[in-house]
Scaffold this motif. Structure first.
Motif, mmCIF file in Angstrom:
data_model
loop_
_atom_site.group_PDB
_atom_site.id
_atom_site.type_symbol
_atom_site.label_atom_id
_atom_site.label_comp_id
_atom_site.label_asym_id
_atom_site.label_seq_id
_atom_site.Cartn_x
_atom_site.Cartn_y
_atom_site.Cartn_z
ATOM 1 N N ALA A 123 9.142 25.800 20.715
ATOM 2 C CA ALA A 123 7.906 25.171 21.184
ATOM 3 C C ALA A 123 7.915 25.079 22.701
ATOM 4 O O ALA A 123 8.945 24.805 23.330
ATOM 5 N N GLY A 124 6.761 25.318 23.302
ATOM 6 C CA GLY A 124 6.611 25.127 24.737
ATOM 7 C C GLY A 124 7.183 26.229 25.597
ATOM 8 O O GLY A 124 7.174 26.124 26.830
ATOM 9 N N VAL A 125 7.687 27.303 24.994
ATOM 10 C CA VAL A 125 8.246 28.415 25.769
ATOM 11 C C VAL A 125 7.285 29.594 25.655
ATOM 12 O O VAL A 125 7.021 30.074 24.548
ATOM 13 N N PRO A 126 6.709 30.072 26.760
ATOM 14 C CA PRO A 126 5.786 31.216 26.682
ATOM 15 C C PRO A 126 6.505 32.441 26.136
ATOM 16 O O PRO A 126 7.704 32.632 26.383
ATOM 17 N N GLU A 127 5.775 33.264 25.406
ATOM 18 C CA GLU A 127 6.414 34.392 24.738
ATOM 19 C C GLU A 127 7.070 35.363 25.708
ATOM 20 O O GLU A 127 8.089 35.983 25.382
ATOM 21 N N HIS A 128 6.513 35.491 26.923
ATOM 22 C CA HIS A 128 7.122 36.432 27.867
ATOM 23 C C HIS A 128 8.504 35.967 28.316
ATOM 24 O O HIS A 128 9.309 36.759 28.822
ATOM 25 N N ALA A 129 8.814 34.676 28.136
ATOM 26 C CA ALA A 129 10.112 34.140 28.527
ATOM 27 C C ALA A 129 11.131 34.185 27.389
ATOM 28 O O ALA A 129 12.286 33.809 27.574
ATOM 29 N N LEU A 130 10.720 34.630 26.212
ATOM 30 C CA LEU A 130 11.639 34.701 25.080
ATOM 31 C C LEU A 130 12.572 35.900 25.224
ATOM 32 O O LEU A 130 12.341 36.809 26.019
ATOM 33 N N HIS A 279 17.164 28.712 23.191
ATOM 34 C CA HIS A 279 16.109 27.702 23.125
ATOM 35 C C HIS A 279 16.172 26.975 21.790
ATOM 36 O O HIS A 279 16.626 27.519 20.781
ATOM 37 N N GLU A 280 15.695 25.765 21.779
ATOM 38 C CA GLU A 280 15.640 24.984 20.547
ATOM 39 C C GLU A 280 14.666 25.634 19.564
ATOM 40 O O GLU A 280 13.530 25.941 19.912
ATOM 41 N N VAL A 281 15.130 25.867 18.341
ATOM 42 C CA VAL A 281 14.270 26.460 17.317
ATOM 43 C C VAL A 281 14.234 25.510 16.113
ATOM 44 O O VAL A 281 15.110 25.530 15.254
ATOM 45 N N VAL A 282 13.192 24.686 16.109
ATOM 46 C CA VAL A 282 13.008 23.655 15.092
ATOM 47 C C VAL A 282 11.592 23.785 14.544
ATOM 48 O O VAL A 282 10.638 24.038 15.298
ATOM 49 N N CYS A 283 11.436 23.609 13.238
ATOM 50 C CA CYS A 283 10.119 23.730 12.611
ATOM 51 C C CYS A 283 9.141 22.704 13.179
ATOM 52 O O CYS A 283 9.502 21.546 13.381
ATOM 53 N N ARG A 284 7.907 23.164 13.423
ATOM 54 C CA ARG A 284 6.860 22.258 13.892
ATOM 55 C C ARG A 284 5.926 21.838 12.765
ATOM 56 O O ARG A 284 5.107 20.951 12.932
ATOM 57 N N GLU A 285 6.041 22.500 11.614
ATOM 58 C CA GLU A 285 5.219 22.135 10.457
ATOM 59 C C GLU A 285 5.915 22.599 9.188
ATOM 60 O O GLU A 285 6.819 23.437 9.236
ATOM 61 N N ARG A 286 5.493 22.031 8.070
ATOM 62 C CA ARG A 286 6.039 22.422 6.763
ATOM 63 C C ARG A 286 4.889 22.792 5.814
ATOM 64 O O ARG A 286 4.930 22.511 4.619
#
Length: 509
Positions: A123-130, A279-286
């Protein structure tokens, strides 16, 4: 579709069936009453799977529009489980192009749903920075969602299951290093998910309503740092408590080489895995539970997922592994039938031995080569060849085996892959180590009268350019030691095994 076909369940097209997830998804779809068609570049790799006789297999490549269009005919649900990671610097463009081909063919064929398994993004990380790996996975999801076909994009972080690359990395790091100097990413929070929950979501996605077309986060009930995962793995596995010392100097590139040094996962695969952990990879929804309800006991917790995976490993019940898919860039040319194929050279090294044992005893030894059993000659030479391969970015010798006793076409076997197996007679392996040419190793067993057998062994090398010729002549002086010793020791092992079995059958007086 006629009434009989409708009663048989929807037809599902599965790409990536030779890989880790695809190879496990197929039997789950069959168990759910679906009909399955597999698209594979090398259909022969699926021949020995237990479910091979229950599916339709077609030859094709997701980058080839004609073969994908043919495979999509009469398909209801199409599973996209492939990626071009490791195929070169332009793998992102290759992934995008293949996804556009797949989505377009699905739309033209009237497919009612596409299902894709991608990666969970922070969350909060733009895709170009992945990382390039995560960025490509995200872009493929976007392309399929824009295809005009209702699409389910499932996004998972670390998948825990016997044989998964993430699990193997965690397992070997924890088991082999009681004291670890680790990269900073061991402090990153992650939401791992059990492979059985991933498969449940993939199967359940086939029945989603037509008006649902979106991405869903997949995760288990635990949010952990990688350090927590190693500590909890050690506890479940009954290991002493590990000492973990994070340091700031290990970049993703250095981390991947560190992982490649300690675990069977090569640096080329470890790098995208470690980059994804920055980067933190945690679910934002279920929201997936609205359409694929969780039965009691699901989603499976981390400790239970590890326990189940370890049990599969110890019981030799691993159905697919991270190495099930071909190594990107590895040669796939079958052994030529013409020795002067394409006018080139084909160097060979022939060995044979008479064996004081029947064919079945000899075959058990042949089929059991590699992995923990080794290669029956000069272990240091084999180990050194594996280390040299790792140094130049190859897979090395430590991929081991999926099963300790039985092989099937397409299995990885250390730095080889099973190209052909005629059970009881022939095993042909194709080299996947880095070489200036193509190489094979053949082992065969044949009767030789009166309860004896004959072992035949053939190493073949097709050189590429002057370097290939130089390579063969530089290693040929060692062939008598390596290949000659291998033939002699396999013959002795077969004879010894047959003698032991005979003694076990004798009555005790």
């Amino acid at each position: 579709m006629n009434g009989d076909e409708a009663a048989a369940g929807p037809r599902c097209l599965v790409t990536g069936a030779t890989g880790y997830i695809g190879g496990r998804l197929v039997p789950e779809l069959l168990a759910a009453g679906h009909r399955v068609r597999c698209l594979a570049r090398s259909p022969g790799k699926l021949r020995d799977h237990p479910w091979a006789g229950d599916v339709e297999v077609v030859r094709g490549d997701v980058r080839d529009a004609a073969s994908v269009a043919a495979a999509m005919r009469d398909v209801d649900v199409a599973y996209y489980l492939v990626h071009a990671l490791g195929t070169g610097r332009d793998f992102e463009e290759t992934d995008s192009r293949a996804a556009r081909v797949f989505g377009g063919a699905a739309r033209a064929a009237g497919v009612r749903r596409v299902v894709y398994l991608g990666g969970l993004t922070p969350a909060g990380v733009p895709e170009h920075a992945l990382s390039p790996h995560l960025r490509s996975r995200a872009e493929v999801g976007h392309i399929l969602l824009r295809s005009g076909v209702p699409t389910t994009v499932l996004r998972a972080a670390v998948i825990i299951g016997s044989g998964s690359a993430s699990f193997e990395m965690l397992r070997y790091l924890t088991e082999r290093l009681p004291v670890m100097v680790t990269p900073r990413w061991v402090r990153t929070r992650i939401q791992p998910v059990a492979v059985r929950d991933v498969l449940r979501a993939l199967v359940g996605s086939a029945g989603m309503p037509a008006d649902v077309s979106r991405a869903f986060d997949l995760g288990g009930p635990d949010v952990l740092t990688y350090r927590d995962m190693m500590m909890r793995y050690a506890a479940v596995a009954g290991l002493p408590r590990r000492v973990i010392l994070p340091v700031p100097v290990l970049t993703p590139r250095l981390s991947s080489h560190w992982v490649g040094l300690v675990t069977p996962v090569p640096a080329s695969l470890a790098r995208p895995l470690t980059e994804s952990l920055r980067h933190e990879v945690v679910c934002r929804e279920r929201d997936i539970t609205r359409y694929v309800p969780s039965p009691p006991g699901h989603p499976v917790g981390f400790d239970e997922a590890v326990r189940l995976a370890l049990r599969r490993v110890r019981e030799a019940g691993v159905s697919t592994r991270w190495s099930s898919a071909s190594v990107p860039g590895a040669p796939s040319d079958p052994l030529p039938t013409d020795p002067d194929w394409a006018g080139g050279s084909l160097y060979t090294d022939h060995r044979q031995a008479r064996v004081d044992a029947p064919v079945d005893a000899l075959w058990r030894v042949i089929e059991g080569v590699g992995g923990e059993n080794g290669w029956y000659s000069f272990p240091l030479a084999w180990a050194l060849r594996g280390w040299l391969d790792r140094l130049v970015g190859g897979v090395g010798l430590r991929r081991g085996r999926r099963d300790a006793q039985r092989l099937r076409a397409g299995d990885s076997l250390d730095f080889w892959r099973v190209e052909e197996i005629e059970r009881g007679r022939l095993l042909r392996l194709r080299a996947e180590m880095r070489l200036p040419g193509l190489a094979w190793l053949e082992m065969s067993a044949e009767p030789d009268g009166a309860g004896r057998s004959r072992y035949r062994q053939r190493a073949l090398f097709h050189p590429r350019g002057l370097l290939g010729h130089a390579y063969w002549w530089s290693v040929s002086p060692f062939h008598a030691l390596v290949f000659g010793g291998m033939a002699r020791n396999i013959a002795r092992a077969a004879a010894g095994s047959a003698l032991t079995r005979t003694e076990e059958r004798l009555p005790v007086r």
